[in-house]
Design an enzyme around this catalytic site. Sequence first.
Site, mmCIF file in Angstrom:
data_model
loop_
_atom_site.group_PDB
_atom_site.id
_atom_site.type_symbol
_atom_site.label_atom_id
_atom_site.label_comp_id
_atom_site.label_asym_id
_atom_site.label_seq_id
_atom_site.Cartn_x
_atom_site.Cartn_y
_atom_site.Cartn_z
ATOM 1 N N PRO A 16 2.986 72.976 49.660
ATOM 2 C CA PRO A 16 2.265 72.570 50.347
ATOM 3 C C PRO A 16 1.200 72.052 49.699
ATOM 4 O O PRO A 16 0.156 71.242 49.962
ATOM 5 C CB PRO A 16 2.611 73.172 51.707
ATOM 6 N N ASP A 39 3.267 65.697 40.295
ATOM 7 C CA ASP A 39 3.172 64.014 41.236
ATOM 8 C C ASP A 39 1.505 64.889 41.631
ATOM 9 O O ASP A 39 0.694 66.132 41.118
ATOM 10 C CB ASP A 39 3.137 64.549 42.769
ATOM 11 N N LYS A 61 0.167 58.788 42.476
ATOM 12 C CA LYS A 61 -1.354 57.733 42.751
ATOM 13 C C LYS A 61 -2.005 58.286 43.350
ATOM 14 O O LYS A 61 -1.760 59.143 44.108
ATOM 15 C CB LYS A 61 -0.288 56.978 42.900
ATOM 16 N N GLY A 92 5.178 68.173 45.094
ATOM 17 C CA GLY A 92 5.513 68.277 46.179
ATOM 18 C C GLY A 92 5.801 69.009 47.645
ATOM 19 O O GLY A 92 6.988 68.704 47.489
ATOM 20 N N GLY A 93 5.026 70.429 48.258
ATOM 21 C CA GLY A 93 6.437 71.025 48.500
ATOM 22 C C GLY A 93 8.322 70.729 48.572
ATOM 23 O O GLY A 93 8.118 71.614 47.922
ATOM 24 N N ASP A 94 9.135 70.027 49.072
ATOM 25 C CA ASP A 94 10.602 70.084 48.402
ATOM 26 C C ASP A 94 11.105 69.299 48.357
ATOM 27 O O ASP A 94 10.373 67.654 48.052
ATOM 28 C CB ASP A 94 11.306 70.621 49.521
ATOM 29 N N THR A 122 8.509 73.059 52.051
ATOM 30 C CA THR A 122 7.937 72.016 52.496
ATOM 31 C C THR A 122 7.206 71.604 53.281
ATOM 32 O O THR A 122 6.485 73.314 54.849
ATOM 33 C CB THR A 122 9.175 71.282 53.206
ATOM 34 N N MET A 173 4.077 61.598 55.807
ATOM 35 C CA MET A 173 3.515 60.387 55.433
ATOM 36 C C MET A 173 2.492 59.357 56.968
ATOM 37 O O MET A 173 3.350 58.374 57.220
ATOM 38 C CB MET A 173 4.596 59.798 54.652
HETATM 39 N N1 SAH Z 1 8.405 66.898 49.439
HETATM 40 C C1 SAH Z 1 7.368 66.592 50.186
HETATM 41 C C2 SAH Z 1 6.772 65.647 51.318
HETATM 42 C C3 SAH Z 1 6.946 64.682 49.976
HETATM 43 S S1 SAH Z 1 5.366 63.180 51.306
HETATM 44 C C4 SAH Z 1 7.235 68.367 51.199
HETATM 45 O O1 SAH Z 1 8.480 68.454 50.879
HETATM 46 O O2 SAH Z 1 5.943 68.142 52.006
HETATM 47 C C5 SAH Z 1 3.814 63.255 51.417
HETATM 48 C C6 SAH Z 1 3.977 63.782 52.498
HETATM 49 O O3 SAH Z 1 3.880 65.247 52.779
HETATM 50 C C7 SAH Z 1 2.221 63.588 53.366
HETATM 51 O O4 SAH Z 1 1.696 61.815 53.550
HETATM 52 C C8 SAH Z 1 2.250 64.503 54.664
HETATM 53 O O5 SAH Z 1 2.610 64.330 55.347
HETATM 54 C C9 SAH Z 1 2.867 65.713 53.377
HETATM 55 N N2 SAH Z 1 2.022 66.780 52.955
HETATM 56 C C10 SAH Z 1 1.926 67.620 51.546
HETATM 57 N N3 SAH Z 1 1.459 68.027 51.427
HETATM 58 C C11 SAH Z 1 0.474 68.094 52.298
HETATM 59 C C12 SAH Z 1 -0.054 69.643 53.506
HETATM 60 N N4 SAH Z 1 -1.087 70.128 52.273
HETATM 61 N N5 SAH Z 1 -0.926 69.201 54.465
HETATM 62 C C13 SAH Z 1 0.078 68.389 55.005
HETATM 63 N N6 SAH Z 1 0.711 67.170 55.276
HETATM 64 C C14 SAH Z 1 1.115 67.528 53.901
#
Ligand code: SAH
Length: 261
Positions: A16, A39, A61, A92-94, A122, A173
């Site tokens: 995250p 990303d 972006k 980002g995340g998963d 995630t 999002m």
């Molecule tokens: N694959 C990612 C999500 C991608 S969609 C995952 O598993 O986390 C991108 C969205 O993830 C952002 O709009 C927001 O809602 C959330 N997000 C990503 N990083 C974040 C963070 N550090 N804090 C809060 N929300 C986050």
Amino acid sequence: MKSRSPGLVSLVGAGPGDPELLTVKGLKRLEGAEVVVHDRLVSAQLLDRAKSSARRIDVGKAPGVRRWPQSRINTLLVAEARRGRRVVRLKGGDPFVFGRGGEECEALVAAGIPFEIVPGVTSAIAAPACAGIPVTHRGLASAFAVVAGHTSAPLEQLDWAALVRVGTLVILMGRARLPEIVALLLRHGMSEATPAAVISHASTGLQQAARGSLADIAARARELGSPATVVVGEVVDLSERLAWFTPGEAAGPTAREGVVA
Ligand code: SAH
């Protein structure tokens, strides 16, 4: 020219935001990468873990700015792998939670390129956790759903009647369309008193959280930036007692420059 066998593409979840929330396997792949395709939301500290000789390609972006079309990213991954490179696709995340990771895998399969998935932490679970909100809790929520608040399809197409009954709702999002999302939840029977929170920049030194109810969360979260995660459900109240995170002590980016834009 000697033909090389295709390299490997590793789709790696970056977590995250806190660079320490990358998995051990993800870090190994990053350290061994010759090409890193990443990303926008991947921290500079993480990218520093790749070799200095590794090529770093930012396909993300900034909000409102044109980004690489998915087809171009797919083509890039295939082309680099065909050159025999070890490619890390850092997301980002998963990679498989609203990350279009599946589409990239489909392109790799079609091109006959070997690939692997290194799952990530995630934000759907980590953002609430960093605000002291467990997405499930005995007696409060035995299920949770993760919803995209911004998709190419209209929000109304989601089955809100079913979603309001799940337990905990986590909306990714959803920051920009929060008033619309709240209106949909109320229209489908949720009470205005349902606890809700918004957590932005979770796990990093920039983390901020707003807490309230469906009646006022949109107003309370107005000052919070992106990326932000919305949580709706009784579990949100647990953060009164379980909030633990001190942004000043975070390992992640502590200034906007720390986030690769
Ligand atoms: N694959 C990612 C999500 C991608 S969609 C995952 O598993 O986390 C991108 C969205 O993830 C952002 O709009 C927001 O809602 C959330 N997000 C990503 N990083 C974040 C963070 N550090 N804090 C809060 N929300 C986050």
